[in-house]
Design an enzyme around this catalytic site. Structure first.
Site, short mmCIF file in Angstrom:
data_model
loop_
_atom_site.label_atom_id
_atom_site.label_comp_id
_atom_site.label_asym_id
_atom_site.label_seq_id
_atom_site.Cartn_x
_atom_site.Cartn_y
_atom_site.Cartn_z
N SER A 125 7.00 -0.11 3.80
CA SER A 125 5.84 -0.55 4.57
C SER A 125 6.09 -0.54 6.07
CB SER A 125 5.45 -1.97 4.15
OG SER A 125 5.19 -2.03 2.77
N CYS A 126 7.28 -0.95 6.47
CA CYS A 126 7.51 -1.24 7.88
C CYS A 126 8.79 -0.58 8.39
CB CYS A 126 7.64 -2.75 8.10
SG CYS A 126 6.25 -3.67 7.45
N THR A 163 0.79 -1.23 0.00
CA THR A 163 0.00 0.00 0.00
C THR A 163 0.83 1.28 0.00
OG1 THR A 163 -2.07 -0.89 0.83
CG2 THR A 163 -1.54 1.35 1.49
N CYS A 168 3.11 -6.35 11.90
CA CYS A 168 2.32 -7.53 11.54
C CYS A 168 3.12 -8.83 11.70
CB CYS A 168 1.80 -7.40 10.12
SG CYS A 168 0.77 -5.93 9.87
N THR A 169 4.22 -8.77 12.38
CA THR A 169 5.04 -9.91 12.82
C THR A 169 5.71 -10.71 11.70
OG1 THR A 169 3.36 -11.69 12.96
CG2 THR A 169 3.49 -10.15 14.83
N GLU A 170 5.87 -10.12 10.50
CA GLU A 170 6.55 -10.86 9.44
C GLU A 170 7.96 -10.37 9.16
OE1 GLU A 170 4.78 -7.49 7.00
OE2 GLU A 170 4.44 -8.53 8.88
N PRO A 195 0.36 -9.60 5.66
CA PRO A 195 -1.08 -9.91 5.65
C PRO A 195 -1.77 -9.68 4.31
CG PRO A 195 -0.53 -8.68 7.62
CD PRO A 195 0.69 -8.66 6.75
N THR A 196 -1.31 -8.73 3.52
CA THR A 196 -1.89 -8.37 2.20
C THR A 196 -3.38 -8.05 2.29
OG1 THR A 196 -2.53 -10.60 1.41
CG2 THR A 196 -0.23 -9.93 1.09
N ALA A 197 -3.81 -7.52 3.42
CA ALA A 197 -5.25 -7.31 3.61
C ALA A 197 -5.87 -6.49 2.50
CB ALA A 197 -5.48 -6.63 4.95
N THR A 198 -5.26 -5.35 2.17
CA THR A 198 -5.87 -4.46 1.20
C THR A 198 -5.50 -4.82 -0.23
OG1 THR A 198 -5.67 -2.74 2.88
CG2 THR A 198 -6.30 -2.04 0.70
N ASN A 234 7.81 -6.54 13.41
CA ASN A 234 7.16 -5.28 13.01
C ASN A 234 5.70 -5.28 13.43
OD1 ASN A 234 6.49 -7.32 11.10
ND2 ASN A 234 5.78 -5.74 9.71
#
Length: 952
Positions: free
Chosen positions: A358-359, A343, A573-575, A758-761, A571
């Site tokens: 991202s992070c 995103t 989202c823990t990845e 997560p790739t949520a969006t 981070n």
């Protein structure tokens, strides 16, 4: 196009030039209404003539060359029809018109062919509109310019029909009828099309094909907003070419786009835009782009889907030598949905503020200046859409001595309250809320109060409702849990070196400090049963969703960069598992491969996967140099180590396509092989980039340089932990020896390459399941910042249709059982197994699949765990299994209540809508229930929370 006298006259003049068609009496034409009429070749000449007039005007009819061309084309059509049916017979009118189109295209008359196609479309719409009448009650539409006109029902219906083009399962008349129910006299122009879109949207649950119809109707409105007029799909190729340079100029003048975009050859890029890819979108994906990604000037969008993807691609290619070539390569990858950047990259690439990462991970130092510097850095990073992970372990605990004032510390908790409020105050670019996760090691004396941070009871001054929390757990603690031993807590200012130690060195130092504590030589020291603390961790995880369970030692022992420092946290989202210290803020750039687009009937298309990953890794590596860094520490770290995080999405979709249940050995095996392939080609791509661009500067001394790949590092973990505490499959299928040698000879461009976010969006944008997530429900309503959207399992609907089981009753039953098939007996057992939802499977399958992936990944994965009817024993066994299987991190625990809700007596309960629970920032699953029965609550991770959608 109207038939003029010139066309008839011209056609009659060329009639004598037509080649003989044989015995005309052998042929007849079947009209659309079934009427049979004699074949007449001159009618073909009339149709072609009309197309010529439409392009070249009436004067062109006087040209002998045009006459000859029409004659030749007519003869081509006639002979094509004759060859298809040499013995004569009926020829359908549509067949004749198809041959006219082909003849025009084959002769190079593309403009005339286009005119003819448009004419056919117009006539088709006119025929379909013949039965549509104006509503009995007059409806006037109010326009923005102040005018008012009667609703043109035929025009509205034409738009709906265009959106339904090629989708046999849909009915345009139903959409029109539903839309008209919501219109009234004096309705605004915008509301008219909103009503049409909503009418189509509500049909998605009955027929998934309406998803595409709704997206196309939305696309119609977006095009009108951007271009300023009605634009059909057939026109879009030309519109894209003409509008693209105008868009770039407009964006630069508005100080939204990087002026360097004007230096590209815009005509070349415009010609590469593929308008047909606009029709790939489902409704949720396009609505999400429109609401939050498309650039706007004072609220009016100036981007269209393909221009959006090209803008992102140009931004990523801006430093390339062959800029146009690379921009087109990147554009094709994004617009095909084969790969999607994260995103922040989609938000900002090609703009004046190119914060594409991202992070961000940071470590907070134990002094007042360091603490508030970290909070200030959080604010600066959050402003430009970065998700945050903070390591707060160094901060001294409650009651620790403060040498400068000779007082006692208030511990870490009050400062986390400030972090929480900073996240709320400084959101991510005004586009989504600020998001952070704070980490604390399990030996910190404030750990018990840390675990209470997300509770809704107690002193609210010592609660944080908006940030995430995570336990950073050493292996020694897990060993003590297994052995039912004691665990000691310390203040970091008295045991400072524990923070930077892991594995056997940590154990040695920890035992030394335990001895000092027992001897009374430490100011802050507490001893508790390890099992007691473990149980509180799991209890709080169940009750509040936090802190998450993450493991310090596998993150460090298996880190390729252990020679340059320590991984102190993950981070948001823990990845991500990267080194941090007082001088370096770790940065990671994310993007994900769409697994669905790399499947064939035989499994993974490895050749395509290799090509996709090579381009994707180049794009991610480019981010590092292009990126805008809000703080210097982040820039220094990223340029030094150059980590990226390539992941994937659509795992559940892939299993459906392969007919594999998630809870099966076959699914675990596919998780293994798919991740192995992605890892193999990602590491290969990075070493190829190293040849072209050079190795990352801290390469020497890394595990890469020693020939130790992620698979090999499992042995390091077993040696440090003890083989009795790790059980991991180590099989492989690809030629890792060759790649290992290649890396040692050529080096690596990136210190880290893989991370499953997560790739949520972005999974919503391309319309596939998120990352490695199992199906939550086969039909539900998803909430995010763009609204509520019906999500239906299209694979299930397809299978039920094939077995003649899909109808209103089936839809009602699936709704009634909250998207579960388990209790619908008329669904065959094989389908119930294939489409079992997340809470119907044993969560150990999720851990087993994650373990197979983790052996290949140099970072980690965002792994949510689903537990129905959770108990302390279940959670204890599950998280111990995660540790034994070598996982580095876990993400949210999603649970359902222990009691099942009884349904109300009315069959066909309301669709299980997902609504936000504001206090906890989680979700509850609401169903119709008897007043005597409790509701079933589900705790959801924030990737589905409309207030978060943090990482991607």
């Amino acid at each position: 196009m109207q038939l003029g006298s010139e066309a008839n006259s011209f056609a009659s003049k060329i009639g004598h030039n037509l080649a003989p068609f044989g015995d005309y009496s052998l042929y007849h034409v079947v009209r659309r209404n079934g009427e049979v009429v004699p074949f007449d070749a001159s009618r073909i000449a009339v149709a072609i003539t009309k197309a010529y007039i439409g392009v070249h005007g009436h004067n062109s009819m006087s040209s002998v060359g045009v006459r000859d061309q029409v004659s030749q084309l007519t003869n081509m059509v006639v002979h094509a029809l004759q060859s298809r049916k040499p013995a004569g017979g009926g020829i359908h009118l549509e067949e004749i018109q198809d041959q006219v189109e082909l003849a025009l295209m084959r002769s190079g008359e593309h403009e005339v062919a286009r005119s003819y196609i448009l004419y056919r479309e117009e006539r088709r719409h006119e025929r379909e509109l013949e039965g549509v009448k104006q509503p009995e009650q007059k409806i006037n539409v109010n326009y923005k310019d102040g005018s008012s006109k009667e609703l043109n029902i035929k025009y509205i219906y034409g738009v709906i029909q265009a959106a339904c083009e090629g989708l046999l399962e849909v009915n345009s008349k139903i959409i029109l009828d539903e839309a008209l129910k919501n219109l009234y006299d004096g309705v605004s122009e915008d509301e008219v099309f909103k009503s049409v879109i909503l009418a189509a949207r509500q049909l998605i649950e009955n027929e998934p094909a309406y998803n595409f119809v709704t997206a196309r109707l939305l696309l119609h409105s977006i095009r009108h907003e951007v271009i300023g007029r009605e634009v059909s799909q057939l026109e879009m190729t030309e519109v894209y070419r003409s509008y693209f340079p105008e868009y770039v100029k407009k964006g630069i003048e508005a100080e939204l786009l990087d002026p360097r975009l004007a230096e590209f050859d815009l005509s070349v890029l415009a010609a590469a835009l593929e308008a047909k890819r606009d029709y790939q979108f489902k409704y949720l994906g396009l609505q999400t782009l429109y609401d939050r990604y498309f650039i706007h000037i004072r609220g009016r969008r100036i981007e269209l889907p393909q221009i959006f993807f090209m803008r992102v691609a140009m931004g990523l290619a801006i430093n390339e030598v062959e800029r146009e070539k690379r921009a087109i390569e990147f554009y094709k990858l994004l617009s095909s949905f084969d790969f999607m950047s994260s995103t922040p990259t989609l938000f900002n690439s090609g703009t004046l503020h190119s914060q594409l990462s991202s992070c961000y991970l940071s470590t907070v130092s134990d002094d007042l200046i360091g603490i508030y510097d970290a909070i200030k850095e959080n604010a600066q990073l959050s402003k430009f859409a970065g998700g945050l992970g903070n390591d707060w372990t160094p901060i001294r605990s409650l009651g620790a001595h403060i040498k400068g004032t000779n007082g006692k510390s208030q511990g870490v908790i009050p400062f986390l309250k400030v972090v929480n409020d900073t996240c709320v105050a400084v959101n991510q670019g005004g586009k989504r809320k600020g998001a952070a996760c704070v980490y604390l090691e399990s030996w910190h004396a404030d750990i018990e109060e840390f675990m209470d941070l997300r509770k809704n009871t107690g002193d609210d001054r010592r609660r944080c409702h908006d940030i995430n929390t995570a336990n950073w757990i050493p292996d020694l603690f897990m060993k003590r849990v297994h052995e039912q031993g004691e665990w000691s807590l310390f203040s970091p200012n008295e045991v400072a070196d524990l923070h930077d130690k892991y594995g056997k060195e940590f154990e040695e130092a920890y035992l030394k400090y335990e001895q000092l504590g027992a001897e009374g030589k430490l100011r802050v020291y507490k001893k508790i049963p390890a099992l007691q603390l473990w149980r509180k961790m799991l209890t709080m995880l169940f009750e509040t969703g936090h802190p998450w369970v993450t493991f310090k030692d596998p993150c460090n022992i298996r880190s390729p960069q252990q020679h340059t420092g320590v991984v102190h946290s993950s981070n948001l989202c823990t990845e991500i598992t990267l080194n941090t210290n007082a001088n370096e803020i770790a940065v990671c750039n994310l993007g994900s491969v769409n697994l669905v687009n790399h499947l064939t009937d035989k499994g993974l298309d490895l050749d395509k996967l290799k090509r996709t990953i090579a381009t994707a890794m180049r794009m991610l590596d480019n981010v590092i140099d292009i990126n805008f860094y809000p703080v210097v520490k982040a820039r220094n770290s990223n340029l030094k180590h150059r980590p990226v995080g390539l992941g994937f999405m659509g795992f559940q979709d892939a299993l459906h396509m392969l007919r594999i249940p998630y809870s099966s050995n076959e699914a675990v095996d596919f998780a293994d092989k798919s991740m192995e392939a992605i890892a193999y080609y990602a590491y290969m791509a990075s070493t190829d980039l190293a040849v072209e661009r050079g190795r990352y500067s801290s390469y020497e001394g890394s595990l890469w340089s020693k020939g130790i790949l992620p698979l090999d590092s499992l042995k390091l973990l077993a040696d440090a932990r003890g083989s009795q505490y790790i059980e991991v499959d180590t099989s492989a299928t690809l030629d890792w020896d060759a790649l290992r040698q290649k890396i040692q000879e050529q080096g690596m461009r990136n210190s880290n390459c893989l991370a499953i976010a997560p790739t949520a969006t972005i999974s919503n944008i391309i319309g596939v399941s998120a990352c490695i997530e199992p199906t939550y429900q086969n039909i539900f309503v998803k909430s995010n910042l763009s609204g509520e959207f019906t999500v239906v399992n299209e694979y299930l609907v397809r299978d039920l249709k094939q077995r003649s089981l899909w109808d209103e009753v089936m839809l009602s039953d699936i709704k009634y059982f909250d998207g579960s098939l388990a209790r619908i007996e008329r669904i065959p057992a094989d389908l119930r197994e294939l489409y079992a939802t997340a809470f119907e499977m044993d969560p150990s399958w999720l851990v087993e699949a994650a373990s197979r992936r983790q052996k290949w990944i140099d970072q980690a994965q965002s792994l949510n765990l689903y537990v129905a009817q959770a108990s302390g024993r279940k959670l204890d066994e599950l998280y111990r299994l995660a540790w034994i299987r070598g996982l580095k991190t876990t993400y949210y625990l999603r649970t359902l209540g222990a009691t099942s809700a009884e349904k109300s007596t009315g069959r066909g309960g309301e669709l299980n809508a997902v609504s936000a629970d504001g206090s906890a920032g989680q979700f509850s699953s609401r169903v119709n229930v008897d007043t005597a029965a409790p509701a079933t609550d589900a705790k959801f991770c924030s990737i589905d929370n409309p207030d978060c959608e943090s990482c991607q």
